[in-house]
Design a protein around this motif. Structure first.
Motif, short mmCIF file in Angstrom:
data_model
loop_
_atom_site.label_atom_id
_atom_site.label_comp_id
_atom_site.label_asym_id
_atom_site.label_seq_id
_atom_site.Cartn_x
_atom_site.Cartn_y
_atom_site.Cartn_z
N GLU A 1 0.89 -1.01 -0.05
CA GLU A 1 0.08 -0.02 0.15
C GLU A 1 0.79 1.24 -0.15
N VAL A 2 0.67 2.18 -1.08
CA VAL A 2 1.57 3.27 -1.24
C VAL A 2 0.84 4.43 -0.56
N ARG A 3 1.34 5.28 0.11
CA ARG A 3 0.42 6.47 0.92
C ARG A 3 1.08 7.57 0.51
N VAL A 4 0.47 8.37 -0.12
CA VAL A 4 0.95 9.71 -0.51
C VAL A 4 0.01 10.96 -0.03
N ARG A 5 0.88 11.99 0.12
CA ARG A 5 0.04 13.30 0.62
C ARG A 5 0.21 14.05 -0.63
N LEU A 6 -0.97 14.49 -0.93
CA LEU A 6 -1.08 15.62 -2.06
C LEU A 6 -1.75 16.92 -1.73
N ASP A 7 -1.03 17.95 -2.24
CA ASP A 7 -1.69 19.17 -2.21
C ASP A 7 -2.34 19.62 -3.62
N ALA A 8 -2.55 18.77 -4.65
CA ALA A 8 -3.27 19.09 -5.82
C ALA A 8 -3.22 17.70 -6.76
N PRO A 9 -4.20 17.58 -7.58
CA PRO A 9 -4.34 16.47 -8.27
C PRO A 9 -3.06 15.87 -8.96
N GLU A 10 -2.91 14.69 -9.12
CA GLU A 10 -1.52 14.29 -9.87
C GLU A 10 -1.87 13.31 -10.78
#
Length: 410
Positions: A320-329
């Motif tokens: 499971e990869v856990r990413v914090r985003l500030d905008a759509p990627e």
């Protein structure tokens, strides 16, 4: 007498579309060895043996093969299996007459007589020790739906009162059968008060009604209560004799740090002498990278640092990869897959979260009149604000507008 308590096998379960037959087989092989090594007299399987009410042929073969092998490996072993909320009661009951030849008794349904009264005799079964003598009586109670329980006019919740009455009737019958120092144990597939749940893999057991049961439903003459449904091994409050053994496999990434186990229960006459957890080896590991959500560049660095030996696909770790985003990627998955090239892991899930805190659901709520006035782009803008904590950029709004104008495919 020595019992082994297990539950929630969920045979046939897939983890984000990855088949887990190999892991379940590793557990069953280990369980056979444990039954022999621990010289177990009876195996208690407290529900959810299958993951759904219509299990695959492969998962059914897996169960019946195990039951046959258990009879061969430990000829005197008693096996008691009750249905859980994931199981089909009828499917559990159907092979019962054949399974009795293998020392296995199954209870899927709560049956009633011609007058509509519950047949409690079918819920009480003897358990024999290695000498073949009856050493305990088992209240084998499957998952109870509201229609399964007797009606009790006590002014309280009819479902809870009915469950308590059913256990009272079954216990009274067991006490009438008990002789000398024989113990009484109970089985149940339910959610007890104070039980800790696994939010990602345990469904509500009763929709729209009270579902948590008090420990008082188990009478004082019950030496041990073997429970199923909750995936975290735990005792209920201060009641050391009322326990969930937990699931033998992690059924979601939220269960990565659970100590998966079966419980060895030693009885001394009518009393519980000892409860010993036996850890279940994990055949396939579950990874959360990173342990907490992080910005994409940090996540990619962590993924590129992974180093696992080559293994067959069915034995490679789940990730499971856990990413914090500030905008759509938009290219998120492609970048993650590129970083995992040659890493010998299986990408099961990408979890995204925002570093910004959007408004609460209450703040985002609108009336029906307001909702009727919202345009699709207004809804998109509100959702973006809620997820990322900032206004949607112009290019995102333009792309959404283009999508709305695109002619549907014919």
């Amino acid at each position: 007498m020595r019992l082994l308590h297990t539950s929630d096998w969920h045979l046939g379960q897939s983890l984000h579309n990855f088949d887990r037959h190999y892991e379940h087989q590793c557990f069953l092989d280990w369980l056979l060895d444990t039954i022999v090594a621990e010289q177990v007299d009876a195996l208690l399987i407290a529900g959810d043996v299958f993951d759904n009410a219509n299990p695959s042929a492969a998962s059914q073969r897996q169960l019946y093969r195990f039951l046959r092998q258990a009879k061969q490996a430990a000829p005197g072993l008693d096996i008691m299996l009750v249905a859980g909320n994931h199981d089909s009661p009828g499917r559990i009951d159907a092979p019962g007459p054949l399974l009795e030849e293998l020392g296995t008794r199954v209870v899927g349904n709560v049956e009633r007589d011609a007058g509509g009264a519950i047949d409690v005799t079918r819920l009480v079964h003897p358990l024999t020790n290695r000498d073949g003598a009856v050493a305990a009586w088992c209240l084998a109670v499957p998952f109870l739906r509201p229609a399964d329980v007797p009606r009790v006019a006590d002014g309280g919740d009819p479902y809870l009162a009915g469950i308590a009455e059913l256990y009272r009737q079954a216990l009274a019958h067991a006490e009438s059968l008990r002789q000398g120092s024989q113990a009484i144990v109970a089985m149940g597939h339910c959610h007890m008060v104070d039980g800790q749940i696994s939010a990602d893999s345990e469904r509500r057991i009763v929709i729209g009604g009270t579902e948590m049961l008090p420990a008082g439903i188990f009478g004082p003459s019950i030496a041990y209560a073997a429970l199923g449904h909750l995936h975290l091994a735990q005792q209920i409050g201060r009641h050391a004799h009322i326990r969930y053994c937990g699931s033998p496999l992690p059924l979601s990434f939220s269960e990565v740090h659970y100590q998966h186990q079966v419980l060895r229960i030693d009885l001394d006459g009518q009393a519980l002498r000892e409860t010993v957890p036996i850890p279940v080896p994990r055949a396939v590991h579950l990874l959360r990278v990173p342990t907490r959500p992080a910005p994409l560049e940090q996540v990619l660095d962590a993924l590129e640092a992974l180093d696992f030996p080559l293994a067959p696909a069915y034995a490679q770790p789940y990730l499971e990869v856990r990413v914090r985003l500030d905008a759509p990627e938009p290219g998120l998955r492609a970048r993650i897959e590129a970083a995992l090239e040659g890493k010998h892991v299986r990408l099961a899930k990408i979890e995204t979260s925002s570093s910004q805190r959007g408004g609460s659901l209450d703040d985002a709520a609108v009336s029906l009149d307001q909702l009727a006035q919202l345009r699709p782009e207004d809804v998109f803008a509100r959702l973006y604000q809620q997820k990322f904590g900032s206004a949607a950029p112009d290019d995102q709004m333009s792309a959404f507008a283009e999508l709305l104008l695109a002619e549907p495919a014919r």
